[in-house]
Write a protein that holds these residues in place. Structure first.
Motif, PDB file in Angstrom:
ATOM      1  N   LEU A 177       0.814  -1.216   0.000  1.00 28.51           N
ATOM      2  CA  LEU A 177       0.000   0.000   0.000  1.00 28.51           C
ATOM      3  C   LEU A 177       0.851   1.272   0.000  1.00 28.51           C
ATOM      4  N   ALA A 178       2.170   1.087  -0.036  1.00 28.16           N
ATOM      5  CA  ALA A 178       3.108   2.224  -0.039  1.00 28.16           C
ATOM      6  C   ALA A 178       2.891   3.126   1.182  1.00 28.16           C
ATOM      7  N   ILE A 179       2.718   2.508   2.341  1.00 28.60           N
ATOM      8  CA  ILE A 179       2.548   3.249   3.593  1.00 28.60           C
ATOM      9  C   ILE A 179       3.919   3.725   4.068  1.00 28.60           C
ATOM     10  N   GLU A 180       4.048   5.018   4.343  1.00 24.69           N
ATOM     11  CA  GLU A 180       5.338   5.589   4.735  1.00 24.69           C
ATOM     12  C   GLU A 180       5.489   5.718   6.243  1.00 24.69           C
ATOM     13  N   ALA A 181       4.381   5.813   6.972  1.00 19.32           N
ATOM     14  CA  ALA A 181       4.445   5.960   8.427  1.00 19.32           C
ATOM     15  C   ALA A 181       3.229   5.302   9.051  1.00 19.32           C
ATOM     16  N   GLY A 182       3.419   4.702  10.226  1.00 22.51           N
ATOM     17  CA  GLY A 182       2.330   4.003  10.886  1.00 22.51           C
ATOM     18  C   GLY A 182       1.145   4.905  11.192  1.00 22.51           C
ATOM     19  N   ALA A 183       1.417   6.176  11.476  1.00 26.88           N
ATOM     20  CA  ALA A 183       0.352   7.112  11.835  1.00 26.88           C
ATOM     21  C   ALA A 183      -0.572   7.432  10.665  1.00 26.88           C
ATOM     22  N   GLN A 184      -0.244   6.944   9.467  1.00 28.13           N
ATOM     23  CA  GLN A 184      -1.107   7.152   8.306  1.00 28.13           C
ATOM     24  C   GLN A 184      -2.226   6.110   8.220  1.00 28.13           C
ATOM     25  N   VAL A 185      -2.178   5.122   9.121  1.00 32.53           N
ATOM     26  CA  VAL A 185      -3.128   4.001   9.061  1.00 32.53           C
ATOM     27  C   VAL A 185      -4.087   4.074  10.242  1.00 32.53           C
ATOM     28  N   LEU A 186      -5.381   3.922   9.969  1.00 30.69           N
ATOM     29  CA  LEU A 186      -6.387   3.706  11.011  1.00 30.69           C
ATOM     30  C   LEU A 186      -6.871   2.274  10.878  1.00 30.69           C
ATOM     31  N   TYR A 187      -6.732   1.497  11.963  1.00 28.56           N
ATOM     32  CA  TYR A 187      -7.169   0.100  11.930  1.00 28.56           C
ATOM     33  C   TYR A 187      -8.320  -0.087  12.893  1.00 28.56           C
ATOM     34  N   VAL A 188      -9.380  -0.739  12.410  1.00 27.16           N
ATOM     35  CA  VAL A 188     -10.598  -0.929  13.183  1.00 27.16           C
ATOM     36  C   VAL A 188     -10.736  -2.411  13.511  1.00 27.16           C
ATOM     37  N   GLY A 189     -10.853  -2.727  14.826  1.00 30.29           N
ATOM     38  CA  GLY A 189     -10.980  -4.119  15.233  1.00 30.29           C
ATOM     39  C   GLY A 189     -11.767  -4.245  16.520  1.00 30.29           C
ATOM     40  N   ASP A 190     -11.974  -5.494  16.953  1.00 35.94           N
ATOM     41  CA  ASP A 190     -12.762  -5.745  18.164  1.00 35.94           C
ATOM     42  C   ASP A 190     -11.936  -6.336  19.283  1.00 35.94           C
ATOM     43  N   HIS A 191     -10.711  -6.781  18.991  1.00 37.03           N
ATOM     44  CA  HIS A 191      -9.896  -7.514  19.957  1.00 37.03           C
ATOM     45  C   HIS A 191      -8.864  -6.560  20.545  1.00 37.03           C
ATOM     46  N   ILE A 192      -8.954  -6.315  21.862  1.00 35.90           N
ATOM     47  CA  ILE A 192      -8.098  -5.323  22.495  1.00 35.90           C
ATOM     48  C   ILE A 192      -6.620  -5.685  22.347  1.00 35.90           C
ATOM     49  N   TYR A 193      -6.301  -6.997  22.364  1.00 34.97           N
ATOM     50  CA  TYR A 193      -4.909  -7.423  22.223  1.00 34.97           C
ATOM     51  C   TYR A 193      -4.567  -7.778  20.783  1.00 34.97           C
ATOM     52  N   THR A 232     -16.029  -0.742  37.788  1.00 35.29           N
ATOM     53  CA  THR A 232     -15.955  -1.735  38.857  1.00 35.29           C
ATOM     54  C   THR A 232     -15.880  -0.952  40.164  1.00 35.29           C
ATOM     55  N   GLY A 233     -16.941  -1.022  40.950  1.00 34.28           N
ATOM     56  CA  GLY A 233     -16.988  -0.158  42.130  1.00 34.28           C
ATOM     57  C   GLY A 233     -17.055   1.300  41.709  1.00 34.28           C
ATOM     58  N   TYR A 234     -16.175   2.124  42.296  1.00 31.84           N
ATOM     59  CA  TYR A 234     -16.138   3.543  41.951  1.00 31.84           C
ATOM     60  C   TYR A 234     -15.192   3.827  40.787  1.00 31.84           C
ATOM     61  N   GLN A 235     -14.392   2.834  40.419  1.00 28.49           N
ATOM     62  CA  GLN A 235     -13.310   3.033  39.452  1.00 28.49           C
ATOM     63  C   GLN A 235     -13.708   2.517  38.072  1.00 28.49           C
ATOM     64  N   ASN A 236     -12.975   2.965  37.055  1.00 25.77           N
ATOM     65  CA  ASN A 236     -13.095   2.345  35.745  1.00 25.77           C
ATOM     66  C   ASN A 236     -12.644   0.894  35.848  1.00 25.77           C
ATOM     67  N   SER A 237     -13.291   0.026  35.099  1.00 23.72           N
ATOM     68  CA  SER A 237     -12.918  -1.388  35.106  1.00 23.72           C
ATOM     69  C   SER A 237     -11.595  -1.576  34.374  1.00 23.72           C
ATOM     70  N   ARG A 238     -11.023  -2.761  34.539  1.00 29.53           N
ATOM     71  CA  ARG A 238      -9.777  -3.044  33.828  1.00 29.53           C
ATOM     72  C   ARG A 238      -9.990  -2.967  32.316  1.00 29.53           C
ATOM     73  N   PHE A 239     -11.132  -3.444  31.865  1.00 33.63           N
ATOM     74  CA  PHE A 239     -11.435  -3.369  30.435  1.00 33.63           C
ATOM     75  C   PHE A 239     -11.483  -1.915  29.968  1.00 33.63           C
ATOM     76  N   ALA A 240     -12.161  -1.049  30.742  1.00 34.42           N
ATOM     77  CA  ALA A 240     -12.239   0.370  30.384  1.00 34.42           C
ATOM     78  C   ALA A 240     -10.854   0.995  30.349  1.00 34.42           C
ATOM     79  N   HIS A 241     -10.002   0.601  31.292  1.00 35.56           N
ATOM     80  CA  HIS A 241      -8.632   1.127  31.343  1.00 35.56           C
ATOM     81  C   HIS A 241      -7.851   0.738  30.086  1.00 35.56           C
ATOM     82  N   GLN A 242      -8.034  -0.499  29.635  1.00 35.17           N
ATOM     83  CA  GLN A 242      -7.359  -0.949  28.417  1.00 35.17           C
ATOM     84  C   GLN A 242      -7.873  -0.197  27.190  1.00 35.17           C
ATOM     85  N   VAL A 243      -9.195   0.016  27.145  1.00 37.73           N
ATOM     86  CA  VAL A 243      -9.775   0.786  26.043  1.00 37.73           C
ATOM     87  C   VAL A 243      -9.164   2.187  26.016  1.00 37.73           C
ATOM     88  N   GLU A 244      -9.066   2.793  27.182  1.00 36.90           N
ATOM     89  CA  GLU A 244      -8.534   4.154  27.290  1.00 36.90           C
ATOM     90  C   GLU A 244      -7.066   4.217  26.877  1.00 36.90           C
TER      91      GLU A 244
END
Length: 511
Positions: free
Chosen positions: A337-353, A461-473
């Motif tokens: 695709l002749a990509i010159e820099a990683g910041a030129q790509v937006l990748y959409v997925g469902d798997h956090i890892y 989770t309780g008063y805090q963001n959950s671990r999942f939310a933290h990973q999303v952030e």
């Protein structure tokens, strides 16, 4: 369907369709938008697909791994588990933790651990657990929900009927999890799941009429589009045809038109290894007419011995909408695709890892995470605004009363005048504090159960963001409920983050 590119667009986007921003992203800097397929473009129906996955896994456990036939009578509650949970393989527990990795909800099988037992197991230790492999398993994809539920069922079964499920080794819960994973892998390897989906895609996959308009809008804006999926070509071809309106039924035969919406398709990518710079996996080109694989030299077609001048190969290449490959690594994609820099790509997925973390940290790609559960979560937040306000009010009142109570006890200990008055005051404050504390706890429990009777709010989770939310952030530049929510925004939009606040700033930032 009415989209941003429609002539009648009114500019109103329902809150459930919003795209939320963790890191500012100007779409003008994006030259290529990539997509995962399973659970991103193709949203599977949990009441059919996840049940199919569960039943297939149970059969493999019984017929391939020698588990009791009792399991064949079991059923699957697809609403029970949520993403972001952690399985403790050694103890047979299912955990939900906050962003600091403090375990706030824990179940052994389907039995909730009392607070004292939970704290003794996960709180009062000399060293902090990382809660990662090999002793823990992260439930970070929707496909993992069925195996998490089956693991909990087997833990219950092992505890109630140890003779029917004898321990093969000391860590028998860990062995149970290992067997469940082996059964899941067997389902994938023998094609049990994908064969069923291919025969009747409509039974297992949601239709989304906005997919094709989204592809067209992105391509009309000058962006390249690509698909990177772990599914192989034959299954990808069936699913993408269905998603683009070609069901394969009489009168609507499958064809190659869906390829016209992409510049590049890579199947069998073996993510997350695909994103590693050190990946040296060979890249094969898919012959779209036959599905056969052809050798390439880093994407360049190799001359066939029966075509010494490469004429047939070049003719096929020129006639195709886009090229399709299997395997390879991210270096091949950047070159093709002749990509010159990683910041030129937006990748959409469902798997956090598998999709988001690796592409973000290792390549610098911009990322968007698809969280289908977010749509109902937003609706429930809207419905329970009053309850949330009550909870915060009780929490503030409890803090005020605790300060007053501690002050009264302090004076009672140090001052020897008016002791009876001070004692009466302390008892009254204690009663008020206990009453407010009980109200706060009950309100918090009610709020928790409004979202999910067992696990509560996905992002809290309780008063805090959950671990999942933290990973999303941490790892997702953008997140949203459906990939086609891109249709409601300009392809050149500049997504901006909300302002961050430290706790001391919130004193002056009440809205």
């Amino acid at each position: 369907p009415l989209t941003w590119a429609s002539s009648k667009w009114n500019g109103v986007v329902d809150s459930s369709k919003h795209i939320f921003c963790n890191r500012s992203l100007n779409m003008k800097s994006i030259v290529a938008v990539g997509f995962d397929m399973d659970y991103t473009l193709a949203q599977y129906k949990p009441d059919t697909f996840e049940v199919l996955a569960y039943q297939g896994t149970v059969k493999k456990l019984v017929y391939n791994l020698g588990y009791p036939t009792d399991l064949l009578q079991w059923t699957f509650d697809w609403k029970y588990m949520i993403r972001g949970l952690v399985l403790d393989k050694r103890r047979g527990n299912v955990l939900k933790m906050d962003r600091h990795k403090y375990v706030k909800v824990a179940y052994h099988g389907f039995r909730e651990l009392p607070r004292e037992e939970r704290m003794a197991t996960y709180g009062n230790t000399l060293s902090r657990e990382a809660y990662d492999e090999p002793d823990y398993a992260l439930i970070d994809t929707l496909f993992s929900l069925a195996e998490a539920y089956l693991f909990a069922q087997l833990v219950e079964y092992r505890d109630s009927s140890p003779s029917k499920l004898p321990a093969k080794e000391y860590d028998f819960y860990a062995q149970i999890y290992k067997d469940v994973r082996s059964a899941v892998d067997l389902c994938h390897r023998d094609g049990t799941l994908k064969q069923a989906v291919s025969l009747d895609p409509g039974k297992y996959i949601h239709e989304d009429p906005l997919l094709v308009p989204m592809f067209k809008m992105l391509r009309d804006s000058g962006r390249m589009t690509f698909l990177v999926t772990n599914s192989l070509w034959d299954y990808t071809h069936v699913v993408m045809n269905y998603l683009c309106g070609k069901t394969g039924n009489e009168g609507v035969p499958r064809d190659d038109e869906w390829l016209s919406y992409f510049d590049l398709v890579i199947t069998g990518s073996a993510k997350p290894a695909f994103f590693a710079d050190s990946n040296r996996a060979p890249l094969f080109e898919v012959d779209i007419e036959t599905g056969m694989l052809q050798n390439t030299d880093n994407g360049t077609p190799l001359m066939q011995v029966c075509d010494p001048f490469g004429l047939e190969t070049q003719k096929k290449k020129n006639s195709q909408h886009c090229r399709a490959f299997q395997g390879g690594g991210v270096a091949h994609l950047h070159k093709l695709l002749a990509i010159e820099a990683g910041a030129q790509v937006l990748y959409v997925g469902d798997h956090i890892y598998g999709d988001i973390l690796r592409s973000k940290k290792q390549l610098g790609w911009r990322t968007m995470l698809v969280i289908p559960e977010l749509e109902s979560e937003l609706e429930l937040l809207k419905q329970n605004l009053k309850l949330q306000k009550e909870f915060r009010k009780f929490r503030r009142k409890r803090e005020e009363l605790e300060d007053l109570l501690q002050r009264a006890k302090w004076k009672l200990r140090l001052e020897h005048q008016n002791e009876e008055e001070l004692l009466t005051r302390a008892k009254s404050l204690q009663q008020d504090r206990d009453s407010i504390r009980d109200l706060q706890r009950q309100t918090h429990k009610d709020l928790h159960q409004k979202f999910h009777s067992v696990w509560g709010q996905l992002m809290k989770t309780g008063y805090q963001n959950s671990r999942f939310a933290h990973q999303v952030e941490r790892f997702a530049c953008l997140y949203t409920s459906q990939v086609t929510n891109l249709c409601y925004y300009s392809p050149d939009k500049s997504f901006r983050t909300t302002e961050d606040f430290m706790p001391h700033e919130l004193e002056f930032a009440e809205f």
